[in-house]
Design a protein around this motif. Structure first.
Motif, PDB file in Angstrom:
ATOM      1  N   PHE A 116     -49.903  21.403 -44.191  1.00  0.00           N
ATOM      2  CA  PHE A 116     -50.470  22.459 -45.030  1.00  0.00           C
ATOM      3  C   PHE A 116     -49.574  23.687 -44.931  1.00  0.00           C
ATOM      4  N   PHE A 117     -49.324  24.297 -46.064  1.00  0.00           N
ATOM      5  CA  PHE A 117     -48.527  25.519 -46.077  1.00  0.00           C
ATOM      6  C   PHE A 117     -49.232  26.575 -46.917  1.00  0.00           C
ATOM      7  N   ILE A 118     -49.194  27.779 -46.432  1.00  0.00           N
ATOM      8  CA  ILE A 118     -49.572  28.916 -47.267  1.00  0.00           C
ATOM      9  C   ILE A 118     -48.332  29.806 -47.327  1.00  0.00           C
ATOM     10  N   LEU A 119     -47.988  30.238 -48.527  1.00  0.00           N
ATOM     11  CA  LEU A 119     -46.820  31.096 -48.672  1.00  0.00           C
ATOM     12  C   LEU A 119     -47.091  32.118 -49.760  1.00  0.00           C
ATOM     13  N   SER A 120     -46.272  33.127 -49.796  1.00  0.00           N
ATOM     14  CA  SER A 120     -46.448  34.142 -50.827  1.00  0.00           C
ATOM     15  C   SER A 120     -45.592  33.781 -52.024  1.00  0.00           C
ATOM     16  N   ASN A 121     -45.860  34.423 -53.141  1.00  0.00           N
ATOM     17  CA  ASN A 121     -45.106  34.061 -54.337  1.00  0.00           C
ATOM     18  C   ASN A 121     -43.656  34.531 -54.272  1.00  0.00           C
ATOM     19  N   SER A 122     -43.301  35.268 -53.211  1.00  0.00           N
ATOM     20  CA  SER A 122     -41.885  35.534 -53.035  1.00  0.00           C
ATOM     21  C   SER A 122     -41.266  34.525 -52.064  1.00  0.00           C
ATOM     22  N   GLY A 123     -42.049  33.547 -51.638  1.00  0.00           N
ATOM     23  CA  GLY A 123     -41.511  32.477 -50.805  1.00  0.00           C
ATOM     24  C   GLY A 123     -41.630  32.737 -49.313  1.00  0.00           C
ATOM     25  N   LYS A 124     -42.292  33.814 -48.924  1.00  0.00           N
ATOM     26  CA  LYS A 124     -42.448  34.094 -47.481  1.00  0.00           C
ATOM     27  C   LYS A 124     -43.533  33.204 -46.906  1.00  0.00           C
ATOM     28  N   PRO A 125     -43.241  32.569 -45.780  1.00  0.00           N
ATOM     29  CA  PRO A 125     -44.278  31.728 -45.173  1.00  0.00           C
ATOM     30  C   PRO A 125     -45.436  32.570 -44.633  1.00  0.00           C
ATOM     31  N   ILE A 126     -46.638  32.066 -44.795  1.00  0.00           N
ATOM     32  CA  ILE A 126     -47.815  32.753 -44.262  1.00  0.00           C
ATOM     33  C   ILE A 126     -48.472  31.893 -43.190  1.00  0.00           C
ATOM     34  N   TYR A 127     -48.569  30.605 -43.486  1.00  0.00           N
ATOM     35  CA  TYR A 127     -49.174  29.705 -42.513  1.00  0.00           C
ATOM     36  C   TYR A 127     -48.568  28.323 -42.695  1.00  0.00           C
ATOM     37  N   SER A 128     -48.366  27.657 -41.581  1.00  0.00           N
ATOM     38  CA  SER A 128     -47.984  26.259 -41.634  1.00  0.00           C
ATOM     39  C   SER A 128     -48.774  25.529 -40.568  1.00  0.00           C
ATOM     40  N   ARG A 129     -49.277  24.349 -40.901  1.00  0.00           N
ATOM     41  CA  ARG A 129     -50.067  23.625 -39.917  1.00  0.00           C
ATOM     42  C   ARG A 129     -49.226  23.256 -38.705  1.00  0.00           C
ATOM     43  N   TYR A 130     -48.022  22.806 -38.961  1.00  0.00           N
ATOM     44  CA  TYR A 130     -47.120  22.456 -37.862  1.00  0.00           C
ATOM     45  C   TYR A 130     -45.876  23.331 -37.938  1.00  0.00           C
ATOM     46  N   GLY A 131     -45.339  23.618 -36.799  1.00  0.00           N
ATOM     47  CA  GLY A 131     -44.064  24.321 -36.764  1.00  0.00           C
ATOM     48  C   GLY A 131     -44.235  25.830 -36.868  1.00  0.00           C
ATOM     49  N   ASP A 152     -54.278  40.789 -52.174  1.00  0.00           N
ATOM     50  CA  ASP A 152     -53.419  40.699 -53.362  1.00  0.00           C
ATOM     51  C   ASP A 152     -52.718  42.032 -53.639  1.00  0.00           C
ATOM     52  N   ARG A 153     -53.423  43.117 -53.319  1.00  0.00           N
ATOM     53  CA  ARG A 153     -52.852  44.431 -53.617  1.00  0.00           C
ATOM     54  C   ARG A 153     -51.599  44.708 -52.785  1.00  0.00           C
ATOM     55  N   CYS A 154     -51.562  44.170 -51.562  1.00  0.00           N
ATOM     56  CA  CYS A 154     -50.366  44.361 -50.743  1.00  0.00           C
ATOM     57  C   CYS A 154     -49.149  43.767 -51.441  1.00  0.00           C
ATOM     58  N   PHE A 155     -49.368  42.651 -52.143  1.00  0.00           N
ATOM     59  CA  PHE A 155     -48.254  42.014 -52.835  1.00  0.00           C
ATOM     60  C   PHE A 155     -47.905  42.758 -54.121  1.00  0.00           C
ATOM     61  N   GLU A 156     -48.904  43.413 -54.700  1.00  0.00           N
ATOM     62  CA  GLU A 156     -48.597  44.213 -55.885  1.00  0.00           C
ATOM     63  C   GLU A 156     -47.703  45.385 -55.498  1.00  0.00           C
ATOM     64  N   LYS A 157     -48.000  45.979 -54.338  1.00  0.00           N
ATOM     65  CA  LYS A 157     -47.198  47.114 -53.884  1.00  0.00           C
ATOM     66  C   LYS A 157     -45.815  46.665 -53.441  1.00  0.00           C
ATOM     67  N   ASN A 158     -45.786  45.548 -52.746  1.00  0.00           N
ATOM     68  CA  ASN A 158     -44.532  45.097 -52.165  1.00  0.00           C
ATOM     69  C   ASN A 158     -44.475  43.576 -52.230  1.00  0.00           C
ATOM     70  N   ALA A 159     -43.687  43.077 -53.146  1.00  0.00           N
ATOM     71  CA  ALA A 159     -43.640  41.632 -53.359  1.00  0.00           C
ATOM     72  C   ALA A 159     -43.147  40.895 -52.122  1.00  0.00           C
ATOM     73  N   LYS A 160     -42.380  41.582 -51.289  1.00  0.00           N
ATOM     74  CA  LYS A 160     -41.816  40.921 -50.124  1.00  0.00           C
ATOM     75  C   LYS A 160     -42.700  41.103 -48.884  1.00  0.00           C
ATOM     76  N   PHE A 161     -43.896  41.547 -49.111  1.00  0.00           N
ATOM     77  CA  PHE A 161     -44.845  41.799 -48.023  1.00  0.00           C
ATOM     78  C   PHE A 161     -44.970  40.578 -47.099  1.00  0.00           C
ATOM     79  N   ASP A 162     -44.891  40.829 -45.802  1.00  0.00           N
ATOM     80  CA  ASP A 162     -45.013  39.739 -44.828  1.00  0.00           C
ATOM     81  C   ASP A 162     -46.445  39.716 -44.314  1.00  0.00           C
ATOM     82  N   MET A 163     -47.135  38.638 -44.624  1.00  0.00           N
ATOM     83  CA  MET A 163     -48.559  38.582 -44.311  1.00  0.00           C
ATOM     84  C   MET A 163     -48.866  37.997 -42.946  1.00  0.00           C
ATOM     85  N   THR A 164     -47.888  37.343 -42.340  1.00  0.00           N
ATOM     86  CA  THR A 164     -48.210  36.633 -41.085  1.00  0.00           C
ATOM     87  C   THR A 164     -48.839  37.529 -40.016  1.00  0.00           C
TER      88      THR A 164
END
Lengths: 200, 611
Positions: free
Chosen positions: B187-202, B281-293
């Motif tokens: 399972f992967f969660i990522l942002s629309n700029s491609g930043k990883p948010i969550y991965s089940r493994y690794g 979602d608003r964090c990404f509106e302000k900054n597309a490269k926002f790191d959510m981890t």
């Protein structure tokens, strides 16, 4: 806010600090005399109460152990609002946590209760080999900002009870004029006069 | 391949849901190269030259939960070195047809005739028609399970949770690790700029390149005004879910249905919203490269426990909740206190025992969705921190209001039983604490906590307890009921070979599932049964063909019977050799039995849960 009555003092105390500084461990050592090597990350805030007898009074601490995780930072005012005391905790083996502690001190100085008793705890004092923040540095910072500083170890229980005891001693015995239990609605003639003059 | 492209497919696609391409790509070659390189860089499974059976055991790790894909042999890989994937977009609806990716399929197959690069074999090994792959898959699956069983089955006969440890494992892995690539379900969660948010493994940070690739695939299709839902690659399914600036991806070779995998991504997203609200979602509106981890720090156990529940908790696909069996009067007494609490300005008050409901109440007009309940109980159960004391934490119920935080008061009365009080007021802690004290007094006075503990110990309904009509059964056996003799049925489940059932009351939004009994005892067997149920559920609720009323299905593992009425759904599993007429009769008995005890197994009289 600390409330006194019959030498029984209720004091709201909040712990603030970076993730993994040892806030929960300090509280658990103080309240339950327990220590867990791998303490799970706190969610939101955990509430504890513990009573401590000092020379002249019994202090009942209502302790808010807040989460250090970034997502909860905006909630911190909810917990330190009206607090009589705060312990700002950092990890002596982690410089970043000391910087984070300074930020908390600034925030409390700007937003918190001006009479708040603030303590700075340099936790994990048992890990001397890994020390990154010197006791002198922290002591100087504490003096500059009128906090009191102690190095603690939740693991060995060093100074844990002492820091709470010291806070209890420093809590103001006489309350400032404002009523800590909430606003009492005045119903005397004087109050009515004031309100009517206000409206007029 | 019913695509507009002229090149023919060297191996016919197995999909029966191919659509004519309504939107032929104007520049298929360039596009295909791009998609191919994107997919190549994913390196989903290990290169085929490394795949030999002997490596399997290395990654079983003695860990009951981790699913390690068995090496997929070399079949197909040598012949078809290139990249083959099949896109089935919008599996249930024509409006989501993915045109742009499908258009490229034939071209990719051409590309496949080029010599394979050592790292391009991500999908190579999976090549082949799915007809042939099915049997291979089963064999692989079985052997892999046996390996795992040999390692851990010392305790898998016990309850499913026993061997499972919360938290994230294998953080040292990344997409270059063979073991990582062999995991059966990612399972992967990522942002629309491609930043990883969550991965089940690794480790998420090490997977940045992989995340960027997933993002590239999604946005490539989006740029064509389309949406990618599912990519099938041999036995792997790659399921995509786009939620505003958040992308969720599941890569699985577990043979689960697309609908259920998508549902799992939905729940994963809901779990994240529960922790952070949709205002993220608003964090990404302000900054597309926002790191959510960093915002999800300390929640690994919450996600891993949710992912674990996909393989054992029927609530994850039934979208219903289940109650702890209790005497009616005790549940009512608890409910009365909870309702009083709600009347004092509390939005929801719940008394739960593990993931089961003892009782719950909501303020007027407030309804709690079963999925919210699932995510809430998962969050509380998996966070050790709630057990130390009373807690007060912001929580968002995604189905109730995904934009705003509620404040949750949580207190554990014992290891299993806990109260959750939800309010909109951030200053209500002391009021909620008083409510809890009042509730605790009632629970102690009525001895409810010890009854709850006894109920846990005794368990719920059992198939063995279903009434058996001995005379009737022996007579059917005499009539030559296949090969099932009484000696086979006895001791293996309930009467007439019933092994397990689940009954879902549609009006109540609740289900009751029978306890696991022999022969379905180990976690592996349970998982297999649940996957069979999930398929059954999906086929019963297939929007294209269904809804259906009944289904009777027999394979080498089970005889499955499903019966859907406007009031309830019944899912039952039998011995594969069970007699059909007897199975139907048994299902009637199950329904009768559930009706007989409905006051004890369901929360009655609560205001309708979801309007």
């Amino acid at each position: 806010m600390a409330t006194s009555g019959n030498k029984n003092i209720n004091a709201k105390l909040v712990l603030l600090g970076d993730v993994g500084a040892g806030k929960s461990s300090l509280v658990l050592r103080f309240v339950k005399d327990q220590f867990v090597e791998f303490q799970e990350s706190t969610i939101g805030a955990a509430f504890f109460s513990q009573t401590l007898a000092v020379n002249d009074a019994t202090v009942k601490f209502e302790i808010w152990d807040t989460a250090g995780q970034e997502r909860y930072h905006s909630l911190a005012p909810m917990y330190y609002r009206g607090a009589a005391a705060a312990i700002i905790v950092f990890d002596i083996t982690n410089q970043a946590s000391f910087e984070r502690a300074k930020k908390w001190v600034q925030e409390l100085q700007a937003q918190g209760n001006p009479n708040m008793v603030m303590a700075l705890a340099g936790n994990k004092a048992d890990l001397l080999d890994a020390r990154k923040v010197s006791a002198e540095e922290a002591e100087i910072y504490a003096q500059e900002n009128s906090l009191f500083f102690m190095e603690t170890s939740a693991k060995t229980a060093t100074n844990v009870k002492d820091i709470f005891y010291e806070i209890a001693k420093r809590l103001p015995r006489v309350q400032p004029a404002e009523n800590p239990t909430g606003m009492v609605l005045p119903n005397g003639p004087g109050a009515t006069a004031v309100s009517s003059s206000c409206c007029a | 391949m019913a695509t507009s492209d002229s090149s023919s497919s060297p191996s016919s696609s197995s999909s029966g849901t191919e659509f004519a391409d309504p939107n032929p790509s104007t520049d298929p070659e360039t596009n295909s190269e791009r998609v191919q390189s994107q997919l190549e860089s994913m390196n989903l499974s290990q290169p085929s030259e490394v795949s030999d059976g002997s490596t399997r055991t290395d990654y079983s790790g003695g860990d009951d939960q981790d699913e390690v894909a068995s090496a997929n042999g070399n079949e197909g890989g040598v012949i078809n070195g290139g990249l083959v994937h099949e896109v089935v977009a919008g599996a249930s609806g024509g409006e989501e047809i993915d045109a742009s990716l499908r258009a490229e399929n034939p071209v990719e197959m051409e590309a496949g005739e080029e010599p394979p690069s050592p790292t391009s074999s991500g999908y190579d090994g999976e090549r082949g028609s799915s007809g042939g792959a099915t049997s291979t898959y089963k064999a692989d699956d079985a052997s892999e399970d046996e390996i795992r069983e040999a390692n851990v089955d010392g305790d898998t006969a016990s309850q499913h949770e026993a061997a499972w440890l919360p938290g994230k494992r294998h953080v040292d892995e990344d997409d270059a690790s063979i073991s990582w690539r062999k995991r059966k379900k990612h399972f992967f969660i990522l942002s629309n700029s491609g930043k990883p948010i969550y991965s089940r493994y690794g480790d998420e940070h090490k997977l940045a390149g992989f995340s960027a690739t997933l993002q590239a695939i999604i946005s490539f299709v989006e740029n064509g005004g389309d949406r990618v839902n599912l990519v099938k690659a041999g036995k792997h399914q790659v399921v995509f879910l786009v939620k505003g600036p958040i992308y969720l991806v599941c890569i699985s070779c577990t043979d689960e249905t697309y609908e259920y995998l998508r549902g799992q991504l939905d729940l994963l997203y809901g779990q994240m919203i529960l922790i952070l609200t949709k205002s993220i979602d608003r964090c990404f509106e302000k900054n597309a490269k926002f790191d959510m981890t960093p915002l999800l720090g300390g929640t690994e156990a919450v996600f891993s426990s949710l992912v674990h529940s996909f393989s054992w908790n029927p609530a994850t696909f039934l979208h219903a909740y289940t109650c702890l069996p209790l005497p009616y009067a005790l549940r009512q007494a608890t409910g009365t206190v909870l309702q009083e609490i709600c009347a004092s300005g509390v939005l929801f008050s719940l008394l739960l025992c593990k993931h089961k409901v003892v009782s719950l109440a909501g303020a007027q007009k407030a309804s709690l969705h079963p999925d919210d309940l699932l995510l809430l109980s998962n969050f509380v159960m998996s966070s050790e921190s709630f057990r130390t004391s009373e807690s007060f934490s912001p929580i968002c119920l995604p189905r109730y209001n995904s934009q705003a935080f509620l404040h949750a008061y949580v207190h554990f009365f014992d290891d299993d039983t806990y109260v959750i009080l939800l309010t909109t007021r951030s200053d209500a802690f002391h009021h909620l604490k008083d409510c809890r004290i009042r509730l605790e007094a009632v629970l102690l006075k009525s001895n409810i906590l010890s009854v709850v503990q006894r109920s846990i110990a005794e368990g719920g309904m059992r198939v063995e307890d279903l009434p058996i009509d001995r005379r009737r059964r022996s007579s059917t056996t005499d009539q030559g009921q296949d090969t099932v003799g009484p000696e086979v049925s006895v001791g293996t489940g309930g009467p007439f070979g019933i092994w397990h059932f689940m009954y879902r009351s549609i009006y109540l939004d609740q289900y009751i599932s029978s306890e696991l009994s022999p022969p379905v005892t180990s976690h592996r067997q349970q998982k297999s049964l649940f996957r069979a149920y999930q398929k059954l559920y999906a086929s019963m609720h297939d929007k294209g063909l269904g809804p259906h009323k009944t289904q009777y299905r027999r394979d080498e593992n089970y005889t499955l019977l499903c019966w859907v009425t406007p009031d309830f759904e019944l899912y039952a599993a039998f011995d594969p050799l069970a007699d059909k007429a007897m199975a139907i009769k048994t299902c009637n008995q199950v329904c009768q039995r559930v009706k007989d005890v409905e006051n004890e197994v369901f929360l009655q009289g609560a205001s309708p849960f979801s309007w």
